[in-house]
Design a protein around this motif. Sequence first.
Motif: not given
Length: 752
Positions: A609-623
Amino acid sequence: MRACEEAAVAGVLERAGTGEDGVLLIDGEPGTGKSTLLTRAAAQASTRGFGLATGGAEELDRLIPLNPILSAFDDMPAEDDPASEGLETRLERLRIHMEKRMATGPLLVTLDDLHWADPATLMAVRTLQCRLSSRPLAWILARSTGGQRHEAERLFDVLERHGAHRMTLGPLPDEAVARIVADLLDARPEPELLAFASGAGGNPYLLVELVDGLRDEGAVEVAGGCARLLSPVLPRRVRVLVRHRLDGLGREARHLVEAAAVLGRSFSPDDVSELLGASPAMLLPALEEALAAGLLVAVRDDLAFRHELVWRAVLTGLPRPLRLALCHQAERCSGRADRLGGPDDFGRFGRFGHFGHGGAGDRDSSDISEISDGVAAGQERFALALLLADARRPDEARSLLGTAPATPPASATAPAPAAETGWTDADRARGQAVLRARTALASGRLDEAAADARTCLRADGTPATGLIGSLAASVLVTVALRRGDLRAALAHAPARSPGHPSVRACPGGDDLIRSMASGRVTEAGEGAERAMEQMLRDDVYSGLARHPWVLAGEPGCAVWLVRVALRTGDLRRAELVATALDRLPAGHPGVPRAGVSHARGLIDGDPRALALAADRAADPWSRASAEEDLGVLLCRTGDQAAGIESLNRALAGYGESAATRDTARVRRRLRQEGVRRRHWSYADRPVTGWDSLTDTERAVSLLVAQGWTNRQVAEQMFISVHTVAFHLRQIFRKLDIRSRVELTRLAVEHSA
């Protein structure tokens, strides 16, 4: 017992006591209280001197002849060779044993759940009732309606024709529902809680499961003798109960019920036929099964789910991708988007499941007024523009805000303060400034973000009231925290809105945004425990149930709230955040789908789930934020190599976002894993003077100038105390000073 039920039980016992034939038949859908009625009837009979024989059938009893009635007479002596005993012989032994019992007084036999009974049991009941009709014997038999027609229904029909009294247990009246809720919670339920409980349709079992589930999951608060609903989300036990009922249907009927749920609580047979691509005649067997099971009912020309809670549970039980796909298909088939969706995806945000397929100007003011619950009148269009800006669609956001009417329509969901009932040119300008600030913040342009946000402050530099002021202050707090400037963050941390001496009394969406901004500053300076105390005092976590849209408008705050809850060991409140995120429509622009995965990954400790969140993030900070949590989790679970890779990616993302404080934290994590990276840069600087200081030395200087000790500076910069002392010696040498007082004076001069 209700009055009519009590009278019926008393009547059958009275007749049996005088030697008349006494039979009471009870029908009712599952959960209407048949078993409770049998228990109370037995208690009433006992006070009248009746002997008792209580039994019931279970699903597997269809394989064991006579087991339900034999279980009622477990005091009957066993036969020497039961295997050789025939059915007629067992019946005769039962008759003799019952007559012996009745020789000492009247007897009450209660048999529950006869819809599961085997044919031999039903035949035995009818036979014994006939043979012992002149004896002081009372029968109370109960069965659940719904499902396929069973032999028990035929037995009830026969007994009714021969004089048995038959009654159907219906739903509880509203006053009885209120009494049950009050008894379960030992408090007077508020109207919102009673309105939610009305979704049980007066079904006692469903009602008890709902209230117990709400209490167990912390979704209801009891204070001052009143019970208040905090989170109108179905408890897990209700969803499990409904899933069990669905599993009792055949495959076609179950699919029909699940597909029909996306059409709303009520729907027409033509709509569901079109959705499933089959004629009404082909769906007739499945529809009849769903109607017989009590899940659906006929209402004039339409069909409807019998209970609102069942409809909600069926809808939310569908996997989100499937639910959205069915909604899209239904909209294409019927062209009636206003009837689609459900309580999770569209109940709070109105009809925006497909927003973004056309231009922003395609939406009229009636749609705008339905964006969210709790947004002040006149600011709904601004709230939607925020979502578009966070979805990295600034042109549409600015266009939407620029076309806002001077006097927008009043929201149907929340009354507005007088100061916010209309939009002036100044309001529109401040709104555009906030949009620019948030867009710049997402791109890592901190100076630009801060400059735009400051234009929304009052003349004295304090945050303005209302949603715009709250969001501007939140941007300034975020910029300061990313730079590690806690003094500036404290200065920009917004206070409670005027008119809200106690936010806990009724926190609005802008109050939650202000509280979260202040809480982030508290957590940075004083730790998670103090931040959690503030969040509880301001009622932030439970307030998300009423205003989940603030999590869409404040990217990163949902994950921060989850982290604080987990660090303080409060898993229940972490789940409240995840529940609020789940209520946001997946197809809506700006809704942080990466944030949903990120929050769930933290709660469950799920690296996927965390890897998916990093892949989906819309901006560099969230990623970078998701990569950091992923790296920490991988290192903790033993996969150090993969964890270090994630931490390195987090370091790069924070660097791209100019997040100095976050970068320092990740460097410390890497040091703890044995990785040391050179992170200084070479620049042409003077040998002495303020301009000779490195970025790290300037950061140390500013914190020391705020009165921080070396240890506090070390904690803020994620370095050791010895490193702070080393930097201070370098600073004193370059500035040719000997005390912290002199350093403070120079720092103030250069900050100004």
